[in-house]
Design a protein around this motif. Structure first.
Motif, PDB file in Angstrom:
ATOM      1  N   VAL A   1       0.868  -1.183   0.000  1.00  0.00           N
ATOM      2  CA  VAL A   1       0.000   0.000   0.000  1.00  0.00           C
ATOM      3  C   VAL A   1       0.903   1.230   0.000  1.00  0.00           C
ATOM      4  O   VAL A   1       1.737   1.404   0.895  1.00  0.00           O
ATOM      5  N   GLU A   2       0.752   2.057  -1.027  1.00  0.00           N
ATOM      6  CA  GLU A   2       1.598   3.248  -1.168  1.00  0.00           C
ATOM      7  C   GLU A   2       1.085   4.379  -0.277  1.00  0.00           C
ATOM      8  O   GLU A   2      -0.094   4.412   0.098  1.00  0.00           O
ATOM      9  N   LYS A   3       1.962   5.305   0.029  1.00  0.00           N
ATOM     10  CA  LYS A   3       1.558   6.487   0.803  1.00  0.00           C
ATOM     11  C   LYS A   3       0.464   7.234   0.042  1.00  0.00           C
ATOM     12  O   LYS A   3       0.595   7.492  -1.160  1.00  0.00           O
ATOM     13  N   GLY A   4      -0.632   7.557   0.740  1.00  0.00           N
ATOM     14  CA  GLY A   4      -1.741   8.287   0.124  1.00  0.00           C
ATOM     15  C   GLY A   4      -2.718   7.415  -0.646  1.00  0.00           C
ATOM     16  O   GLY A   4      -3.711   7.916  -1.163  1.00  0.00           O
ATOM     17  N   GLU A   5      -2.459   6.115  -0.704  1.00  0.00           N
ATOM     18  CA  GLU A   5      -3.356   5.221  -1.454  1.00  0.00           C
ATOM     19  C   GLU A   5      -4.590   4.877  -0.622  1.00  0.00           C
ATOM     20  O   GLU A   5      -4.507   4.741   0.605  1.00  0.00           O
ATOM     21  N   VAL A   6      -5.728   4.750  -1.300  1.00  0.00           N
ATOM     22  CA  VAL A   6      -6.959   4.269  -0.661  1.00  0.00           C
ATOM     23  C   VAL A   6      -7.257   2.888  -1.237  1.00  0.00           C
ATOM     24  O   VAL A   6      -7.535   2.742  -2.428  1.00  0.00           O
ATOM     25  N   LEU A   7      -7.152   1.893  -0.355  1.00  0.00           N
ATOM     26  CA  LEU A   7      -7.390   0.510  -0.756  1.00  0.00           C
ATOM     27  C   LEU A   7      -8.695   0.045  -0.134  1.00  0.00           C
ATOM     28  O   LEU A   7      -8.866   0.102   1.089  1.00  0.00           O
ATOM     29  N   VAL A   8      -9.638  -0.380  -0.973  1.00  0.00           N
ATOM     30  CA  VAL A   8     -10.897  -0.945  -0.479  1.00  0.00           C
ATOM     31  C   VAL A   8     -10.816  -2.463  -0.581  1.00  0.00           C
ATOM     32  O   VAL A   8     -10.427  -3.010  -1.616  1.00  0.00           O
ATOM     33  N   ILE A   9     -11.166  -3.131   0.514  1.00  0.00           N
ATOM     34  CA  ILE A   9     -11.111  -4.591   0.594  1.00  0.00           C
ATOM     35  C   ILE A   9     -12.536  -5.101   0.749  1.00  0.00           C
ATOM     36  O   ILE A   9     -13.230  -4.734   1.700  1.00  0.00           O
ATOM     37  N   CYS A  10     -12.952  -5.935  -0.194  1.00  0.00           N
ATOM     38  CA  CYS A  10     -14.304  -6.486  -0.110  1.00  0.00           C
ATOM     39  C   CYS A  10     -14.238  -8.008  -0.235  1.00  0.00           C
ATOM     40  O   CYS A  10     -13.198  -8.576  -0.572  1.00  0.00           O
ATOM     41  N   GLY A  11     -15.366  -8.635   0.043  1.00  0.00           N
ATOM     42  CA  GLY A  11     -15.421 -10.084  -0.029  1.00  0.00           C
ATOM     43  C   GLY A  11     -16.494 -10.609   0.902  1.00  0.00           C
ATOM     44  O   GLY A  11     -17.013  -9.871   1.741  1.00  0.00           O
ATOM     45  N   PRO A  12     -16.836 -11.892   0.772  1.00  0.00           N
ATOM     46  CA  PRO A  12     -17.896 -12.453   1.619  1.00  0.00           C
ATOM     47  C   PRO A  12     -17.464 -12.536   3.077  1.00  0.00           C
ATOM     48  O   PRO A  12     -16.273 -12.450   3.401  1.00  0.00           O
ATOM     49  N   SER A  13     -18.438 -12.721   3.952  1.00  0.00           N
ATOM     50  CA  SER A  13     -18.170 -12.904   5.372  1.00  0.00           C
ATOM     51  C   SER A  13     -17.256 -14.117   5.573  1.00  0.00           C
ATOM     52  O   SER A  13     -17.432 -15.137   4.917  1.00  0.00           O
ATOM     53  N   GLY A  14     -16.267 -13.968   6.450  1.00  0.00           N
ATOM     54  CA  GLY A  14     -15.367 -15.088   6.724  1.00  0.00           C
ATOM     55  C   GLY A  14     -14.218 -15.233   5.749  1.00  0.00           C
ATOM     56  O   GLY A  14     -13.480 -16.218   5.788  1.00  0.00           O
ATOM     57  N   SER A  15     -14.029 -14.236   4.882  1.00  0.00           N
ATOM     58  CA  SER A  15     -12.971 -14.345   3.864  1.00  0.00           C
ATOM     59  C   SER A  15     -11.598 -13.908   4.375  1.00  0.00           C
ATOM     60  O   SER A  15     -10.603 -14.068   3.690  1.00  0.00           O
ATOM     61  N   GLY A  16     -11.558 -13.334   5.586  1.00  0.00           N
ATOM     62  CA  GLY A  16     -10.279 -12.918   6.169  1.00  0.00           C
ATOM     63  C   GLY A  16      -9.987 -11.432   6.075  1.00  0.00           C
ATOM     64  O   GLY A  16      -8.906 -10.989   6.464  1.00  0.00           O
ATOM     65  N   LYS A  17     -10.949 -10.634   5.596  1.00  0.00           N
ATOM     66  CA  LYS A  17     -10.724  -9.199   5.371  1.00  0.00           C
ATOM     67  C   LYS A  17     -10.351  -8.468   6.665  1.00  0.00           C
ATOM     68  O   LYS A  17      -9.348  -7.762   6.726  1.00  0.00           O
ATOM     69  N   SER A  18     -11.189  -8.628   7.684  1.00  0.00           N
ATOM     70  CA  SER A  18     -10.950  -7.917   8.950  1.00  0.00           C
ATOM     71  C   SER A  18      -9.679  -8.413   9.619  1.00  0.00           C
ATOM     72  O   SER A  18      -8.909  -7.618  10.175  1.00  0.00           O
ATOM     73  N   THR A  19      -9.449  -9.716   9.572  1.00  0.00           N
ATOM     74  CA  THR A  19      -8.230 -10.278  10.163  1.00  0.00           C
ATOM     75  C   THR A  19      -7.000  -9.682   9.484  1.00  0.00           C
ATOM     76  O   THR A  19      -6.017  -9.323  10.146  1.00  0.00           O
ATOM     77  N   PHE A  20      -7.062  -9.546   8.172  1.00  0.00           N
ATOM     78  CA  PHE A  20      -5.949  -8.983   7.404  1.00  0.00           C
ATOM     79  C   PHE A  20      -5.594  -7.580   7.901  1.00  0.00           C
ATOM     80  O   PHE A  20      -4.429  -7.297   8.226  1.00  0.00           O
TER      81      PHE A  20
END
Length: 242
Positions: free
Chosen positions: A26-45
């Motif tokens: 993730v670069e400085k100033g970048e906005v990264l959106v993470i999506c996916g189904p429940s239980g896919s590991g997004k929040s853990t990541f």
């Protein structure tokens, strides 16, 4: 050098392999959106990035430094990588102003006058300057989430993590929180946002990544991600939520 460099990240909960070798920069100033189904590991990541979750394999570099190095001050790390959760986690017995000034006073040893001045300017920035002396229970959910954002910003972080910040809100309150996040993005804040708000992703993200089963299945700029997804799993997910 990227602001955040994640390499071959693995995490298990017992036998459950929740993150399976994720590598992302993730670069400085970048906005990264993470999506996916429940239980896919997004929040853990994203929680691994400020060590709210510990991981078993791989590396996370923040500003060039391995966050698991023995010499890393965990409080300083979390001051520099703010996080906003689904639930607002405000202290109910403290006023809005005191919720926002608490960490600068305790962690950064800021002077009270300086901490309050900063807090009031941040509450103005998120549009709730007039609520400073109320208690969380007197505010709407959208207002409480904006206090939570101001509280994170009070530590002057280099990165903001958002873990589904609108999912606990009534529909009419979602936009007031998303508008604050859009303003932060426009001001150049580096942001990682786990969200199902695809309108926000289209408008603000530099990149969208789709996770499923603990891996990054697909990533692309928003225009390409929404108009021309490559992977069948991504297509099925977008069909469900759009």
């Amino acid at each position: 050098m990227a602001m955040i460099e994640v390499s071959k990240l693995h995490k298990w909960y017992g036998d459950f392999h929740v993150l399976q070798g994720i590598s992302e920069n993730v670069e400085k100033g970048e906005v990264l959106v993470i999506c996916g189904p429940s239980g896919s590991g997004k929040s853990t990541f994203i929680r691994c990035i400020n060590r709210l979750e510990e991981y078993q394999k791989g590396t996370v570099l923040f500003d060039g430094r391995d966050i698991q190095d023995k010499g890393v001050d965990i409080n300083k790390l979390r001051a520099e990588i703010g996080i906003v959760f689904q639930q607002f986690n405000l202290y109910p017995h403290l006023t809005v102003l005191k919720n926002v000034t608490l960490a600068p006073l305790k962690v950064k040893n800021a002077a009270k006058e300086e901490a309050e001045k900063l807090a009031l300017s941040l509450l103005e920035r998120v549009g709730i300057h007039d609520q400073a002396h109320k208690y969380p229970a007197e505010l709407s959910g959208g207002q409480q989430q904006r206090v939570a954002i101001a509280r994170s910003l009070a530590m002057k972080p280099k990165v903001m993590l958002f873990d589904e910040p609108t999912s606990a809100l009534d529909p009419e309150m979602i936009n007031e929180v998303l508008n604050v996040m859009k303003d932060l993005a426009r001001e150049g804040m580096t942001m990682l946002c786990v969200t199902h708000e695809m309108g926000f992703a289209r408008e603000v993200a530099d990149r969208v990544i789709f996770m499923d089963g603990g891996v990054v299945v697909e990533q692309a700029p928003p225009d390409e991600f929404f108009k021309n997804p490559k992977h069948e799993r991504t297509k099925a997910f977008l069909k469900e939520i759009l």
